[in-house]
Design a protein around this motif. Structure first.
Motif, PDB file in Angstrom:
ATOM      1  N   MET A 138       5.165   9.583 -10.248  1.00  0.00           N
ATOM      2  CA  MET A 138       5.100   9.893 -12.129  1.00  0.00           C
ATOM      3  C   MET A 138       3.769  11.028 -11.620  1.00  0.00           C
ATOM      4  SD  MET A 138       6.583   8.798 -15.146  1.00  0.00           S
ATOM      5  CE  MET A 138       7.971   7.509 -15.161  1.00  0.00           C
ATOM      6  N   ALA A 139       2.607   9.582 -11.374  1.00  0.00           N
ATOM      7  CA  ALA A 139       1.115   9.875 -10.933  1.00  0.00           C
ATOM      8  C   ALA A 139       1.360   9.036  -9.262  1.00  0.00           C
ATOM      9  CB  ALA A 139       0.647   9.677 -12.013  1.00  0.00           C
ATOM     10  N   ALA A 140      -0.373   9.979  -9.786  1.00  0.00           N
ATOM     11  CA  ALA A 140      -1.344   8.691  -7.858  1.00  0.00           C
ATOM     12  C   ALA A 140      -1.809   8.565  -8.110  1.00  0.00           C
ATOM     13  CB  ALA A 140      -0.556   9.391  -6.932  1.00  0.00           C
ATOM     14  N   VAL A 141      -3.389   7.653  -7.695  1.00  0.00           N
ATOM     15  CA  VAL A 141      -4.160   7.863  -7.285  1.00  0.00           C
ATOM     16  C   VAL A 141      -4.536   8.284  -6.055  1.00  0.00           C
ATOM     17  CG1 VAL A 141      -7.089   6.424  -6.717  1.00  0.00           C
ATOM     18  CG2 VAL A 141      -5.459   6.187  -9.287  1.00  0.00           C
ATOM     19  N   THR A 142      -5.217   9.680  -5.324  1.00  0.00           N
ATOM     20  CA  THR A 142      -5.017   9.894  -4.158  1.00  0.00           C
ATOM     21  C   THR A 142      -6.026  10.395  -4.193  1.00  0.00           C
ATOM     22  OG1 THR A 142      -3.980  11.059  -2.751  1.00  0.00           O
ATOM     23  CG2 THR A 142      -3.610  12.197  -5.329  1.00  0.00           C
ATOM     24  N   ALA A 143      -5.830  10.089  -1.996  1.00  0.00           N
ATOM     25  CA  ALA A 143      -7.981  11.571  -1.273  1.00  0.00           C
ATOM     26  C   ALA A 143      -7.407  12.671  -1.124  1.00  0.00           C
ATOM     27  CB  ALA A 143      -7.733  10.723  -0.511  1.00  0.00           C
ATOM     28  N   HIS A 144      -6.285  13.396  -1.701  1.00  0.00           N
ATOM     29  CA  HIS A 144      -5.853  14.460  -1.516  1.00  0.00           C
ATOM     30  C   HIS A 144      -5.902  15.824  -2.769  1.00  0.00           C
ATOM     31  CE1 HIS A 144      -3.643  14.066   2.219  1.00  0.00           C
ATOM     32  NE2 HIS A 144      -3.260  12.936   1.572  1.00  0.00           N
ATOM     33  N   ALA A 145      -6.771  16.437  -2.746  1.00  0.00           N
ATOM     34  CA  ALA A 145      -7.046  17.363  -3.375  1.00  0.00           C
ATOM     35  C   ALA A 145      -6.558  18.136  -3.977  1.00  0.00           C
ATOM     36  CB  ALA A 145      -8.812  18.032  -3.258  1.00  0.00           C
ATOM     37  N   LYS A 146      -5.528  18.237  -3.359  1.00  0.00           N
ATOM     38  CA  LYS A 146      -4.398  20.046  -3.310  1.00  0.00           C
ATOM     39  C   LYS A 146      -3.384  19.186  -3.688  1.00  0.00           C
ATOM     40  CE  LYS A 146      -2.095  23.248  -1.194  1.00  0.00           C
ATOM     41  NZ  LYS A 146      -1.719  24.306   0.533  1.00  0.00           N
ATOM     42  N   PRO A 147      -2.696  19.935  -5.427  1.00  0.00           N
ATOM     43  CA  PRO A 147      -2.218  19.413  -6.050  1.00  0.00           C
ATOM     44  C   PRO A 147      -0.414  19.055  -4.937  1.00  0.00           C
ATOM     45  CG  PRO A 147      -3.076  20.807  -7.222  1.00  0.00           C
ATOM     46  CD  PRO A 147      -3.786  21.113  -5.888  1.00  0.00           C
TER      47      PRO A 147
END
Length: 293
Positions: A138-147
């Motif tokens: 349902m959620a993530a800590v990611t290095a990607h800014a683009k949703p």
């Protein structure tokens, strides 16, 4: 329309691993659980559960299970707002987090949210957004800014790393300085094959790709311990090594020992309201731990 008693049976089977466990969890008979699953499979025209020890889901069953968990999470949030609504079984919040965030700041975020169960997975921050695309979290800590499609993205700041080694290791391998030649022969710590942070940092240092000998060590705190033991050098999260550097147990390497990894909190828009308390906690804790760019 889905029959939510059938979805509840599916969810309970996959949570407990058996039809008997699901029956006990829902306070019904195993026969009732079997009938609900059969009816659901007949309705959808596909097998959902692979009978075994433990019982597992087919691809269709796993997709339906994720839907059932999202619905349960939304209903939990609705029950918090409407006192007359009887609470159902708590639904875990499925989140994927990079291991370094989990071992530094993310658990503090979890601790600030009451009444929530967590189902935490780990993956490299460059790949965690894929879990959202597949609908596995349902959620993530990611290095990607683009949703990711259907998700919102919030910048959190950057987790700062420092290239570090023990003084003995530095003396042994870098007596003439931290050069491209010495870096090429000194053993380097690497979390796993997905982890290219050290390689990116070396390229920034020397303007070319360096390929040192590797120790593969999939543990954030193990990285620090290995550096302290003189096994190799690596990029360690600043919060975990700043005291060791201050005490002289570790030294930094290179002209610019820092390496910043910007992080973003992405979450499924459908469950945004239900995840709001966790989102607030993540943003608050991230401000304390991460470098604000």
């Amino acid at each position: 329309m889905m029959d939510y008693t059938q979805l509840a049976a599916l969810r309970a089977i996959l949570q407990t691993g058996s039809f008997d466990g699901a029956a006990a969890a829902l306070n019904v008979t195993p026969s009732a659980i079997s009938q609900r699953i059969k009816a659901l499979e007949d309705q959808l025209g596909t097998v959902l559960i692979i009978r075994g020890t433990p019982a597992t889901a087919t691809a269709a069953g796993q997709r339906l299970f994720r839907h059932a968990e999202e619905v349960a999470l939304l209903e939990t949030a609705l029950g918090d707002d409407l006192d007359g609504l009887a609470p159902g079984p708590a639904a875990p919040v499925r989140v994927v987090v990079n291991a370094d965030s989990l071992d530094t700041w993310f658990i503090e975020s979890m601790a600030q949210v009451d009444g929530v169960l967590f189902d935490i997975s780990t993956d490299d921050q460059d790949f965690s957004a894929d879990w959202l695309r597949r609908g596995e979290v349902m959620a993530a800590v990611t290095a990607h800014a683009k949703p990711v499609q259907g998700c919102d993205s919030i910048p959190l700041g950057a987790l700062r790393y420092l290239a570090t080694a023990s003084p003995e290791f530095a003396t042994r391998h870098f007596a003439g300085g931290f050069t491209a030649a010495s870096a090429k022969t000194a053993p380097m710590l690497m979390f796993n094959r997905k982890d290219l942070s050290q390689h990116h940092w070396l390229t920034a240092q020397f303007g070319k790709r360096i390929t040192p000998p590797l120790h593969l060590l999939p543990s954030t705190r193990g990285f620090v311990t290995a550096a302290l033991a003189g096994i190799g050098w690596g990029l360690n999260p600043e919060p975990l090594v700043q005291d060791h550097i201050k005490d002289g147990n570790l030294v930094t390497l290179g002209d610019v020992p820092t390496y910043d990894v910007p992080l973003f909190w992405q979450f499924n828009r459908v469950t945004r309201q239900a995840l709001a308390p966790l989102t607030r906690a993540v943003r608050q804790v991230a401000k304390q731990w991460l470098v604000q760019l």
